[in-house]
Enzyme design. Structure first.
Site, PDB file in Angstrom:
ATOM      1  N   CYS A 112       0.836  -1.207   0.000  1.00  0.00           N
ATOM      2  CA  CYS A 112       0.000   0.000   0.000  1.00  0.00           C
ATOM      3  C   CYS A 112       0.869   1.254   0.000  1.00  0.00           C
ATOM      4  CB  CYS A 112      -0.918  -0.017   1.215  1.00  0.00           C
ATOM      5  SG  CYS A 112      -2.088   1.361   1.276  1.00  0.00           S
ATOM      6  N   CYS A 118      -5.975  -2.613   7.752  1.00  0.00           N
ATOM      7  CA  CYS A 118      -7.200  -1.813   7.667  1.00  0.00           C
ATOM      8  C   CYS A 118      -8.372  -2.565   7.056  1.00  0.00           C
ATOM      9  CB  CYS A 118      -6.935  -0.517   6.905  1.00  0.00           C
ATOM     10  SG  CYS A 118      -6.501  -0.743   5.159  1.00  0.00           S
TER      11      CYS A 118
END
Length: 363
Positions: free
Chosen positions: A105, A202
């Site tokens: 990410c 997340c």
């Protein structure tokens, strides 16, 4: 001369919020951006997902931007996140590896995509609340330097950033401790001053990676039960499916062999999980590919460096050399436990990140 423009990635947490404030205090023209990464639009779904980019994070970031008096936008990065993070995450587990989605990410979403879009709207830099520092070395290369806050240092998860990305990045909180950041937030009246740090990945806030994968891909051979085996092939039990396990794992195996056992290897081609003793889980040698060098352009000779083989690894000394165009071998001075394919080995030359790569195996 115009003030330099910087886009700050606001996660709704205290670190990125104080980063925005620090940069504004330093005279930058600051804009706050939250990256929207979820496919579902509903507030309820995003609230459940939480993490750094859920609905509550957007609302917290919006309030921070209003408090600081800076423009604020939400940018859609759903496609980039799916392609580079969640799809990669699932594929790695299905192939018996343990991915680090935060590294992916950072490299491909928080930097590559956000930086490109920020430059398109006239920004000179992007900035985040990561605990790390960026130096320009005497030879002209950029390199990450470990944070002043050693306990919070995040350079391990950022080793894959490119020279172009580092040249256009600011990390203002890297010079401070977490306590100092929270005090600043309190002093300037930010509501997120005491907001807890997010701990989980997340998109899997409950930590149940296997259930997440099943929901995404349904059943397949690689999610079906198979055999626990010893290194010599002896079958000693049945496992729930390879996605439930990672190299080095000891708990949750459901085996009673009279002594502690650890996952040594995952074999997707035969749907086997190899287990063994603590001694068998130790290795001196780590191999890695997908290499990114940072403080040096390339590794031209063997070097003694400090290396970490996972985020919470304390680190250890090793000698590293190249064994191919995109491959390195690290030989540690002391044996290391749980060398896990799919994780990163990150190399440090003093305080600076020399480089790193994706672990392919141990010996």
């Amino acid at each position: 001369m115009d003030k330099k423009k910087v886009v700050v990635g606001l996660s709704g947490g205290v670190d990125s919020s104080v980063a925005a404030w620090l940069l504004k205090e330093q005279g930058y023209d600051v804009t706050g951006v939250t990256m929207q990464i979820w496919e579902k639009e509903g507030e309820e779904a995003q609230e459940e997902q939480g993490g750094c980019c859920g609905f509550s994070a957007v609302e917290d970031a919006r309030r921070v931007a209003a408090s600081l008096g800076i423009p604020y936008y939400v940018m859609n990065f759903r496609e980039e996140f799916k392609a580079n993070v969640t799809d990669y995450f699932i594929d790695e587990y299905l192939h018996g590896r343990t991915p680090n989605p935060c590294i992916a990410c950072n490299r491909y979403v928080k930097w590559e995509s956000l930086l490109r879009r920020s430059m398109e709207i006239g920004a000179d830099y992007i900035a985040t609340g990561h605990y790390g520092r960026i130096d320009r070395l005497p030879g002209g290369r950029y390199a990450l330097r470990t944070s002043s806050n050693v306990a919070k240092d995040q350079t391990y998860a950022l080793y894959n950033l490119t020279q172009e990305q580092l040249a256009h990045t600011l990390m203002p909180v890297g010079e401070y401790t977490k306590e100092e950041i929270r005090k600043m937030a309190n002093d300037i009246g930010l509501r997120v001053a005491d907001k807890p740090d997010s701990q989980d990945i997340c998109f899997v806030p409950d930590g149940d990676y296997a259930s997440y994968i099943v929901r995404c891909v349904g059943t397949s051979r690689r999610i079906e039960p198979g055999n626990f085996v010893l290194s010599d092939g002896t079958v000693v039990g049945r496992h729930k499916g390879i996605i439930h396990y990672t190299v080095g794992q000891r708990k949750g195996l459901g085996l009673a062999l009279g002594h502690p056992v650890f996952v040594l290897e995952i074999r997707p081609e035969t749907n086997e999980v190899v287990i063994g003793t603590h001694e068998e889980s130790l290795a001196y040698e780590v191999r890695a590919n997908r290499v990114n060098f940072m403080s040096v352009e390339d590794l031209t000779e063997e070097r003694r460096v400090w290396a970490k083989i996972r985020y919470n690894h304390k680190g250890a000394w090793c000698r590293v050399c190249k064994t191919g165009a995109d491959e390195i071998r690290c030989v540690f001075e002391e044996p290391q436990r749980a060398v896990t394919p799919g994780q990163a080995v990150v190399l440090y030359d003093g305080e600076h990140v020399l480089g790193g790569g994706t672990i392919t195996g141990a010996a």
